[in-house]
Design a protein around this motif. Structure first.
Motif, PDB file in Angstrom:
ATOM      1  N   VAL A 122       0.803  -1.145   0.029  1.00 56.96           N
ATOM      2  CA  VAL A 122      -0.177   0.101   0.008  1.00 56.96           C
ATOM      3  C   VAL A 122       0.997   1.252   0.060  1.00 56.96           C
ATOM      4  O   VAL A 122       1.660   1.440   0.789  1.00 56.96           O
ATOM      5  N   LEU A 123       0.785   2.199  -0.880  1.00 59.86           N
ATOM      6  CA  LEU A 123       1.539   3.371  -1.072  1.00 59.86           C
ATOM      7  C   LEU A 123       0.772   4.578  -1.195  1.00 59.86           C
ATOM      8  O   LEU A 123      -0.278   4.701  -1.678  1.00 59.86           O
ATOM      9  N   HIS A 124       1.258   5.515  -0.239  1.00 64.14           N
ATOM     10  CA  HIS A 124       0.790   6.815  -0.001  1.00 64.14           C
ATOM     11  C   HIS A 124       1.380   7.797  -0.852  1.00 64.14           C
ATOM     12  O   HIS A 124       2.552   7.742  -0.982  1.00 64.14           O
ATOM     13  N   ILE A 125       0.438   8.575  -1.920  1.00 70.97           N
ATOM     14  CA  ILE A 125       1.056   9.439  -2.659  1.00 70.97           C
ATOM     15  C   ILE A 125       0.588  10.922  -2.303  1.00 70.97           C
ATOM     16  O   ILE A 125      -0.431  11.191  -1.900  1.00 70.97           O
ATOM     17  N   GLY A 149       4.847  14.738 -11.141  1.00 64.85           N
ATOM     18  CA  GLY A 149       4.734  13.615 -12.240  1.00 64.85           C
ATOM     19  C   GLY A 149       4.107  12.315 -11.837  1.00 64.85           C
ATOM     20  O   GLY A 149       4.032  11.582 -12.695  1.00 64.85           O
ATOM     21  N   VAL A 150       3.436  12.237 -10.404  1.00 62.13           N
ATOM     22  CA  VAL A 150       2.745  11.077 -10.496  1.00 62.13           C
ATOM     23  C   VAL A 150       1.081  11.209 -10.805  1.00 62.13           C
ATOM     24  O   VAL A 150       0.783  12.385 -10.264  1.00 62.13           O
ATOM     25  N   SER A 151       0.689  10.287 -11.454  1.00 58.95           N
ATOM     26  CA  SER A 151      -0.782  10.386 -11.836  1.00 58.95           C
ATOM     27  C   SER A 151      -1.325   9.095 -11.870  1.00 58.95           C
ATOM     28  O   SER A 151      -0.487   8.089 -11.587  1.00 58.95           O
ATOM     29  N   ARG A 152      -2.647   9.028 -11.974  1.00 55.46           N
ATOM     30  CA  ARG A 152      -3.422   7.575 -12.089  1.00 55.46           C
ATOM     31  C   ARG A 152      -2.757   6.560 -13.280  1.00 55.46           C
ATOM     32  O   ARG A 152      -2.727   5.354 -13.184  1.00 55.46           O
ATOM     33  N   PHE A 153      -2.117   7.307 -14.203  1.00 53.44           N
ATOM     34  CA  PHE A 153      -1.473   6.633 -15.234  1.00 53.44           C
ATOM     35  C   PHE A 153      -0.042   5.812 -14.794  1.00 53.44           C
ATOM     36  O   PHE A 153       0.376   5.047 -15.788  1.00 53.44           O
ATOM     37  N   CYS A 154       0.484   6.304 -13.749  1.00 50.95           N
ATOM     38  CA  CYS A 154       1.656   5.705 -13.331  1.00 50.95           C
ATOM     39  C   CYS A 154       1.709   4.548 -12.603  1.00 50.95           C
ATOM     40  O   CYS A 154       2.478   3.878 -12.212  1.00 50.95           O
ATOM     41  N   GLU A 155       0.483   4.193 -12.146  1.00 51.33           N
ATOM     42  CA  GLU A 155      -0.007   3.258 -11.255  1.00 51.33           C
ATOM     43  C   GLU A 155       0.144   1.768 -11.840  1.00 51.33           C
ATOM     44  O   GLU A 155      -0.154   1.399 -12.972  1.00 51.33           O
ATOM     45  N   ASN A 156       0.874   0.831 -11.012  1.00 53.36           N
ATOM     46  CA  ASN A 156       0.857  -0.637 -11.601  1.00 53.36           C
ATOM     47  C   ASN A 156      -0.413  -1.521 -11.066  1.00 53.36           C
ATOM     48  O   ASN A 156      -1.065  -0.967 -10.190  1.00 53.36           O
ATOM     49  N   TRP A 172       0.365  -3.769  -6.114  1.00 52.85           N
ATOM     50  CA  TRP A 172       0.480  -2.341  -5.510  1.00 52.85           C
ATOM     51  C   TRP A 172      -1.035  -1.909  -5.359  1.00 52.85           C
ATOM     52  O   TRP A 172      -1.749  -1.947  -6.276  1.00 52.85           O
ATOM     53  N   ARG A 173      -1.093  -0.900  -4.396  1.00 56.72           N
ATOM     54  CA  ARG A 173      -2.418  -0.501  -4.048  1.00 56.72           C
ATOM     55  C   ARG A 173      -1.831   1.019  -3.618  1.00 56.72           C
ATOM     56  O   ARG A 173      -0.881   1.181  -2.964  1.00 56.72           O
ATOM     57  N   TYR A 174      -2.864   2.007  -3.949  1.00 58.68           N
ATOM     58  CA  TYR A 174      -2.350   3.441  -3.979  1.00 58.68           C
ATOM     59  C   TYR A 174      -3.469   4.362  -3.326  1.00 58.68           C
ATOM     60  O   TYR A 174      -4.683   4.216  -3.700  1.00 58.68           O
TER      61      TYR A 174
END
Length: 345
Positions: A321-324, A332-339, A343-345
């Motif tokens: 679980v990753l906190h942004i 530079g981080v957006s929903r498009f960068c998620e795997n 991984w959970r964001y």
């Protein structure tokens, strides 16, 4: 705007999902589609520039636009200002073609649906067309009201579904920025900032040339004057960003192209040849500035690079679980960068 771009890019995004290609490539697809839309509308404007002023002016218009970093940089960025820019380019092409009511209609769609501040550009261009008797006041009123009502109905319908409440987004933006005047909470600049910083940086060699073009060729003055007045009126808002007035750049580039064309045509005359060489040197300097700006912007997304590095460093299948945080999301981080899983964001 997001809906249209999503529909146009959906075939590429579907293929990316089917073959489990990293989601970041969906972002590339979306931005390429948006860039193609903006460049298509710029091409329509370019065709009208050629028809009105000739092929040499058209060629300089293309070169000046190509060596300007900010116009092309913003052309692929999914912002309301850029979606509005597509319609402003269409409006400019209708204006040059002599289709004045269509000019108003394109600007109304831009203002009502995408960016409410385009009403300033609509006001200055509309006033110029009325003063030149391009149409009657009643024709303008009927055209504006019918187009505005249609656009309001459409944007309220679509955006209310998306936001799950009754909403006209650009009215809320107008209320926040202009009526409550709270946009200054995001920072302020001096009243002359657009003319002393934003336009010089975005237009480069075209900035001094556009002033010369208006002096050398009176045909462009009726077009450049309302656009310049738009920037003057916008300067009264304390919070300033280049993207707010990016729609003025294509028209100012036409004026610069006329000056460049005059220098080119007189390049063999005494005195003019030195100015022509000076202009070519300024073209190269502008290209160099744009190259440096490109490298700087490429390195301007530490949050995105950090997330990519984290994904590569931890390949275990244990759920993570990753906190942004805010700073990361701004760099530079957006929903498009998620795997995908684990991984959970």
């Amino acid at each position: 705007g997001a809906l249209v771009i999503a529909i146009l890019s959906s075939p590429a995004v579907l293929i990316i999902r089917v073959f489990h290609v990293p989601k970041i490539y969906s972002l590339l697809a979306v931005r390429l589609v948006l860039g193609c839309v903006i460049l298509t509308t710029l091409r329509l404007f370019r065709v009208e520039v050629k028809r009105k002023f000739g092929r040499h002016v058209e060629a300089f218009f293309v070169v000046l636009t190509a060596i300007q970093f900010h116009v092309l940089f913003y052309s692929t960025r999914p912002l309301p200002n850029i979606l509005a820019l597509a319609l402003v380019n269409l409006a400019y092409s209708f204006w040059f073609k002599g289709n004045y009511l269509r000019t108003l209609q394109a600007l109304i769609v831009a203002a009502v649906v995408f960016r409410c501040d385009m009403i300033l550009l609509l006001g200055t261009i509309g006033a110029a067309l009325l003063l030149s008797r391009s149409f009657s006041l009643m024709e303008a009123i009927k055209c504006c009201i019918s187009t505005a009502l249609l656009c309001i109905g459409f944007t309220v319908l679509v955006d209310s579904i998306m936001w799950q409440r009754i909403l006209w987004p650009e009215f809320e933006v107008f209320w926040f920025n202009s009526v409550l005047n709270r946009s200054s909470e995001w920072g302020t600049h001096s009243i002359h900032w657009y003319f002393t910083s934003a336009l010089p940086r975005s237009m480069l060699v075209a900035y001094p040339l556009c002033l010369v073009g208006a002096l050398l060729d009176r045909r462009i003055v009726p077009y450049v004057l309302p656009v310049t007045l738009f920037v003057v009126l916008y300067s009264k808002l304390p919070h300033k960003e280049l993207r707010f007035i990016i729609a003025a750049v294509p028209m100012l580039n036409v004026s610069a192209s006329l000056a460049a064309n005059r220098l080119y045509n007189n390049r063999k005359k005494s005195g003019w040849n030195f100015l022509y060489v000076l202009m070519l040197g300024a073209f190269l300097a502008s290209l160099g500035y744009s190259a440096v700006s490109f490298m700087a912007s490429y390195s301007n997304y530490p949050g995105g690079h950090a997330l990519k590095a984290l994904h590569e460093a931890d390949s275990s299948m244990k759920e993570k679980v990753l906190h942004i945080d805010v700073l990361t999301a701004m760099s530079g981080v957006s929903r498009f960068c998620e795997n995908e899983y684990p991984w959970r964001y």
